[in-house]
Design a protein around this motif. Structure first.
Motif, PDB file in Angstrom:
ATOM      1  N   SER A 394       0.836  -1.197   0.000  1.00  0.00           N
ATOM      2  CA  SER A 394       0.000   0.000   0.000  1.00  0.00           C
ATOM      3  C   SER A 394       0.875   1.253   0.000  1.00  0.00           C
ATOM      4  CB  SER A 394      -0.894  -0.008   1.244  1.00  0.00           C
ATOM      5  OG  SER A 394      -1.589   1.219   1.357  1.00  0.00           O
ATOM      6  N   THR A 395       0.406   2.281  -0.692  1.00  0.00           N
ATOM      7  CA  THR A 395       1.165   3.539  -0.732  1.00  0.00           C
ATOM      8  C   THR A 395       0.951   4.355   0.547  1.00  0.00           C
ATOM      9  OG1 THR A 395      -0.675   4.601  -1.885  1.00  0.00           O
ATOM     10  CG2 THR A 395       1.105   3.694  -3.231  1.00  0.00           C
ATOM     11  N   GLU A 396      -0.099   4.011   1.316  1.00  0.00           N
ATOM     12  CA  GLU A 396      -0.350   4.715   2.577  1.00  0.00           C
ATOM     13  C   GLU A 396      -0.282   3.735   3.737  1.00  0.00           C
ATOM     14  OE1 GLU A 396      -3.562   7.403   2.904  1.00  0.00           O
ATOM     15  OE2 GLU A 396      -3.356   8.185   0.867  1.00  0.00           O
ATOM     16  N   LEU A 397       0.117   4.251   4.899  1.00  0.00           N
ATOM     17  CA  LEU A 397       0.255   3.401   6.082  1.00  0.00           C
ATOM     18  C   LEU A 397      -1.101   3.076   6.694  1.00  0.00           C
ATOM     19  CD1 LEU A 397       3.252   5.137   7.917  1.00  0.00           C
ATOM     20  CD2 LEU A 397       3.319   3.121   6.458  1.00  0.00           C
ATOM     21  N   SER A 398      -1.229   1.847   7.167  1.00  0.00           N
ATOM     22  CA  SER A 398      -2.442   1.470   7.890  1.00  0.00           C
ATOM     23  C   SER A 398      -2.347   2.000   9.323  1.00  0.00           C
ATOM     24  CB  SER A 398      -2.572  -0.059   7.920  1.00  0.00           C
ATOM     25  OG  SER A 398      -1.517  -0.615   8.690  1.00  0.00           O
ATOM     26  N   GLU A 399      -3.467   1.952  10.033  1.00  0.00           N
ATOM     27  CA  GLU A 399      -3.458   2.412  11.438  1.00  0.00           C
ATOM     28  C   GLU A 399      -2.506   1.562  12.273  1.00  0.00           C
ATOM     29  OE1 GLU A 399      -7.250   2.827  13.285  1.00  0.00           O
ATOM     30  OE2 GLU A 399      -8.095   4.030  11.648  1.00  0.00           O
ATOM     31  N   GLU A 400      -2.466   0.268  12.007  1.00  0.00           N
ATOM     32  CA  GLU A 400      -1.588  -0.640  12.740  1.00  0.00           C
ATOM     33  C   GLU A 400      -0.124  -0.291  12.497  1.00  0.00           C
ATOM     34  OE1 GLU A 400      -0.946  -3.379  15.534  1.00  0.00           O
ATOM     35  OE2 GLU A 400      -2.944  -2.750  14.838  1.00  0.00           O
ATOM     36  N   GLN A 401       0.214   0.033  11.261  1.00  0.00           N
ATOM     37  CA  GLN A 401       1.598   0.425  10.929  1.00  0.00           C
ATOM     38  C   GLN A 401       1.969   1.749  11.582  1.00  0.00           C
ATOM     39  OE1 GLN A 401       1.031   0.183   6.670  1.00  0.00           O
ATOM     40  NE2 GLN A 401       2.357  -1.620   6.493  1.00  0.00           N
ATOM     41  N   GLN A 402       1.008   2.653  11.656  1.00  0.00           N
ATOM     42  CA  GLN A 402       1.274   3.961  12.269  1.00  0.00           C
ATOM     43  C   GLN A 402       1.623   3.834  13.745  1.00  0.00           C
ATOM     44  OE1 GLN A 402      -1.719   7.019  11.329  1.00  0.00           O
ATOM     45  NE2 GLN A 402      -2.204   5.883   9.471  1.00  0.00           N
ATOM     46  N   LYS A 403       1.062   2.822  14.414  1.00  0.00           N
ATOM     47  CA  LYS A 403       1.328   2.619  15.846  1.00  0.00           C
ATOM     48  C   LYS A 403       2.782   2.218  16.110  1.00  0.00           C
ATOM     49  CE  LYS A 403      -3.415   1.131  16.892  1.00  0.00           C
ATOM     50  NZ  LYS A 403      -4.267  -0.036  17.246  1.00  0.00           N
ATOM     51  N   LYS A 404       3.429   1.635  15.114  1.00  0.00           N
ATOM     52  CA  LYS A 404       4.801   1.130  15.289  1.00  0.00           C
ATOM     53  C   LYS A 404       5.866   2.138  14.869  1.00  0.00           C
ATOM     54  CE  LYS A 404       3.322  -3.647  14.458  1.00  0.00           C
ATOM     55  NZ  LYS A 404       3.426  -4.819  13.549  1.00  0.00           N
ATOM     56  N   LEU A 405       5.456   3.339  14.467  1.00  0.00           N
ATOM     57  CA  LEU A 405       6.422   4.329  13.993  1.00  0.00           C
ATOM     58  C   LEU A 405       7.253   4.901  15.130  1.00  0.00           C
ATOM     59  CD1 LEU A 405       4.282   6.313  11.385  1.00  0.00           C
ATOM     60  CD2 LEU A 405       5.819   4.389  10.990  1.00  0.00           C
TER      61      LEU A 405
END
Length: 624
Positions: A394-405
């Motif tokens: 995906s070109t945009e981050l999912s909510e789950e991916q955003q939590k790991k930033l």
């Protein structure tokens, strides 16, 4: 220094011995005096003319016993790093209690270390227990030594700082702990990478080799003088690329710098009508071909493709334009076929194609090297610039991916979000920038991660101050002919065909020896089994040193091979014959089964390669 310690260092740590000999001035900073119980204690002169006692002034041995008593849960660890030695009372006490835990010593004060070696005999420690001495306070040197420790299998490391030196070495202790945390995290990542890619690296290298020998090597077959001291731009696919399209168009139209598109950036450039001087690719994964599919679909022939020799082989199929290659260190096939491999410029694998191409451009002596679209972070949760879309990510981050930033600083000192992958790329890029420190590196990525060693300037500013000469590039830079020694390649090809046949016989011999060992083991005929070990060692060594195995089989399961090597060392020192026999049968039977499966898998690829080389060499001999 004790004579036995001097002899030990001469054999195992010669550079450290020379360092101590060249830097010690007795009595300058360290004072040794008797404690109340008669044992020597140590004090260090501080800048304010005060002294810091490193050990008890009354009973240093008893103090050391109490120190080690306070350590709990050490049975979970197999390596300890002592920060600060003093006279080593605590290290000696630890060694008595935990002889199976290996030791590394960090002591940057060479006068202190000299006194430690004058007081404690290294021969009193369990043989081989002391693994390393770290004396540098330089971050990179510390990291290198710690990397050697963490490279070993399943290393669980405890760090202990001598309490009396905790204030003096607080910064070094922090560096060691943070570096270990980072290295162990990276080790897991590297292990996962090796497990994921080990088969692809080898199969790609086999499938790509016929293309490699027909195309120019960018580091040896083209005129490199066209790049010397010429500006080059590495264009990556980060979101900030959207803001630089018109600047890149101006640079291209006026020939102000070489433009190298890395990874997915080619899609955004093509969609905006900008044809870079080359598209660059190296990813071994099967879906990598999709990154440059736009060039195949549109039949674009005037953009050369620079590919890593272990790139996903599907990427090269049907490429319409000129191709050049770079030999990657993950390519085990080129190593055996090229006579002058050891003298060749090899490009090291890296977390991103931008880091790979940075190495290449430095070797070509481009200067300055300009980074564009190199965000190494997320802008509005976006991964790529406009015009880049894939079905596998995906070109945009999912909510789950955003939590790991995680948060790092951008080029303006503000906070920006990134992840472990991008952070790893940034660190590796910084490492190479430091290595090639004579090259001017400019980061033009607006809002991107700060890259140490690269000054930040807008691309507009770079155009007006650095890219002032028009038509500075050579449009035919990519022209050249492959100069590999085909006679040698042909000879190696025939030899490998023979060693492939021999390997199958050797595999059967090892299997037969294992069956006999297992038979003796079941019958409790341990003396016969022990004699059989010698024959097994001989047959296994022949198998292990087979050239076909080392080039085509071992690289496919390199992680398992490394573990096998470590397990073999453990088995060697097993005193119980029955246990040794059981370990040998179990370990090598599993290994042999894997080898057999991989041999059957790789054989068709090898036979295809063998025929391709024969055909190419025959075709060339006819032309000549």
């Amino acid at each position: 220094m004790l004579i036995e310690n001097r002899n030990y260092l001469r054999l195992h740590h010669r550079m450290l011995l020379e360092q101590i000999n060249n830097n010690i001035e007795e009595g300058k900073e360290v004072i040794i005096e008797p404690s109340k119980n008669g044992s020597p204690t140590m004090k260090i002169c501080l800048n304010n003319n005060n002294h810091n006692y490193i050990h008890s002034r009354y009973n240093p041995e008893n103090e050391a016993i109490k120190m080690i008593d306070q350590l709990e849960g050490l049975d979970e660890y197999n390596h300890i790093i002592f920060v600060g030695t003093g006279l080593g009372y605590h290290i000696k006490e630890f060694s008595k209690r935990y002889p199976n835990i290996s030791i590394s010593i960090f002591e940057p004060n060479l006068e202190v270390l000299h006194n430690f070696l004058a007081f404690q005999s290294l021969s009193d420690f369990t043989k081989g227990q002391i693994k390393s001495f770290i004396t540098s306070q330089n971050n990179d040197a510390i990291r290198l030594e710690l990397q050697k420790i963490t490279n070993k299998k399943d290393e669980k490391i405890f760090v202990y700082t001598l309490p009396s030196l905790s204030k003096q070495y607080s910064n070094e202790e922090k560096i060691i702990l943070n570096t270990l945390k980072e290295l162990l995290k990276g080790k897991k990542s590297n292990l996962a990478t090796n497990v994921s890619f080990q088969k692809r690296w080898t199969i790609n290298s086999i499938k790509n080799f016929p293309v490699v020998i027909k195309t120019p090597n960018i580091l040896q077959d083209i005129d490199k003088t066209v790049f010397k001291d010429k500006p080059a731009i590495i264009v990556a696919a980060g979101p900030s690329l959207n803001e630089e399209i018109e600047n890149l168009r101006y640079i291209k139209e006026n020939g102000l710098a070489y433009i190298f598109s890395v990874g997915s950036a080619i899609n955004a450039l093509i969609e905006n009508g900008i044809y870079p001087d080359a598209a660059c690719t190296y990813d071994p994964q099967g879906h990598n071909y999709k990154v440059i599919q736009i060039l195949k679909d549109r039949g674009i022939k005037n953009i050369p493709l620079i590919f890593g020799s272990s790139v996903g082989f599907e990427t090269l199929d049907g490429y319409p334009g000129n191709m050049l290659h770079m030999i990657m260190n993950q390519d085990s096939i080129s190593q055996i076929f090229f006579k002058d491999y050891k003298e060749m410029d090899i490009v090291l694998d890296a977390p991103s194609i931008a880091v790979v191409m940075f190495q290449v451009l430095c070797k070509l002596e481009c200067n300055p090297i300009i980074l564009a679209g190199q965000n190494l972070s997320f802008q509005h949760n976006k991964r790529y610039a406009n015009g880049i879309k894939y079905d596998f990510i995906s070109t945009e981050l999912s909510e789950e991916q955003q939590k790991k930033l995680i948060t790092i600083k951008d080029v303006n000192g503000n906070s920006v979000y990134t992840d472990d992958g991008y952070n790893s790329m940034r660190r590796e890029l910084e490492m190479y920038i430091g290595f090639f420190h004579k090259i001017d590196v400019i980061n033009t990525t607006k809002g991107g991660a700060n890259i140490q060693g690269a000054s930040f300037k807008t691309l507009q500013e770079v155009i007006s101050t650095k890219l002032t000469q028009k038509n500075t590039i050579d449009k035919e830079w990519y022209k050249g002919n492959s100069k590999y020694n085909l006679d040698y390649i042909n000879i190696k090809n025939q030899q490998l065909k023979e060693t492939a046949g021999l390997f199958e016989k050797q595999m059967k011999m090892v299997a037969s020896d294992l069956l006999e060992i297992n038979s003796y083991l079941q019958k409790k005929q341990l003396k016969n089994m022990e004699r059989k070990f010698n024959k097994f060692d001989k047959s296994f060594n022949e198998f292990w040193n087979n050239e076909f195995y080392n080039s085509f089989i071992a690289p496919i399961f390199r992680v398992h091979t490394k573990r096998l090597e470590e397990e073999i060392q453990t088995i060697k020192f097993e005193g119980n014959l029955e246990k040794k026999g059981l370990s040998v049968v179990e370990l090598f039977s599993n290994f042999l089964n894997e080898c057999q499966a991989i041999y059957q898998f790789v054989l068709p690829f090898f036979e295809e390669l063998n025929k391709s080389i024969n055909d190419h060499c025959l075709e060339n001999s006819i032309k000549m």
